[in-house]
Write an enzyme that holds these catalytic residues in place. Sequence first.
Site, short mmCIF file in Angstrom:
data_model
loop_
_atom_site.label_atom_id
_atom_site.label_comp_id
_atom_site.label_asym_id
_atom_site.label_seq_id
_atom_site.Cartn_x
_atom_site.Cartn_y
_atom_site.Cartn_z
N ASP A 89 -6.61 8.58 -5.10
CA ASP A 89 -6.64 8.82 -3.66
C ASP A 89 -7.47 10.07 -3.41
O ASP A 89 -7.26 11.10 -4.06
CB ASP A 89 -5.23 9.03 -3.11
CG ASP A 89 -4.38 7.76 -3.19
OD1 ASP A 89 -4.91 6.71 -3.60
OD2 ASP A 89 -3.19 7.83 -2.83
N ASP A 119 0.94 -3.12 3.83
CA ASP A 119 1.80 -1.96 3.58
C ASP A 119 2.86 -1.87 4.67
O ASP A 119 2.56 -2.04 5.85
CB ASP A 119 0.96 -0.68 3.55
CG ASP A 119 -0.13 -0.74 2.49
OD1 ASP A 119 0.07 -1.46 1.49
OD2 ASP A 119 -1.16 -0.07 2.65
#
Length: 238
Positions: free
Chosen positions: A8, A130
């Site tokens: 990330d 998600d």
Amino acid sequence: MRIIPAIDIINGECVRLSKGDYNKKTIYSKNVLDVAKNFEDNGIQFLHLVDLDGAKENRIINYKTLEQISSKTSLIIDFGGGLKSEEDIKIAFESGAKQVTLGSVAVKNPELFLETLEKYGKEKIILGADAKKEKIAVSGWLEESEMNIYDFIKEKTEDGIQYIISTDIDKDGMLEGPSFDLYEKIIAENPDIKLIASGGITSTNNLVQLNSIGCEGAIIGKALYENRISLNDLKPFL
């Protein structure tokens, strides 16, 4: 089952958030390419690369980092975060992504999502599903929708989607184990999909269990960076 480490990115650095909270950020490396090369050197073939700056700003930002990793490693990269327009998606592929993950655009711009799926094909597009408390979250998890994750996935599989990454946001970065029940239910309702589990993976036992319930892949982030799972531990799975 494919093993897929995650990187990330915020400000060009390798970071992890807890439950998607940008205020709970830990920096693990200032050199993302070094992290990717270390994965490659240890037999890893796949990489999940997330542009957290892009997710927050609603446009692709860290494509130069994607370009650097794709040109200097042989890793097969799926890229997500901030891909909200046709141009963003094009830049991601031109920068070296083999697949792109689309979450927010699938909720907010279903026409573009369908057009992208038709243009690039189901092998190159991953649906980002998600959820927090089984409700789909978008925009780098900064917004929750009213859409139920199971209805959302069913709708998109009817559109032709094959690959799905699903993260239980309450599990992400918490090292408390994955949402096995969530994944079992998704696969039971959609047996033909290729489901990639993400969030909460803490041990190789978790990987064995995810494999047994039928997950096609597993994304590992914080457990690697916190040395709960070593790259050596992953070699039997590669």
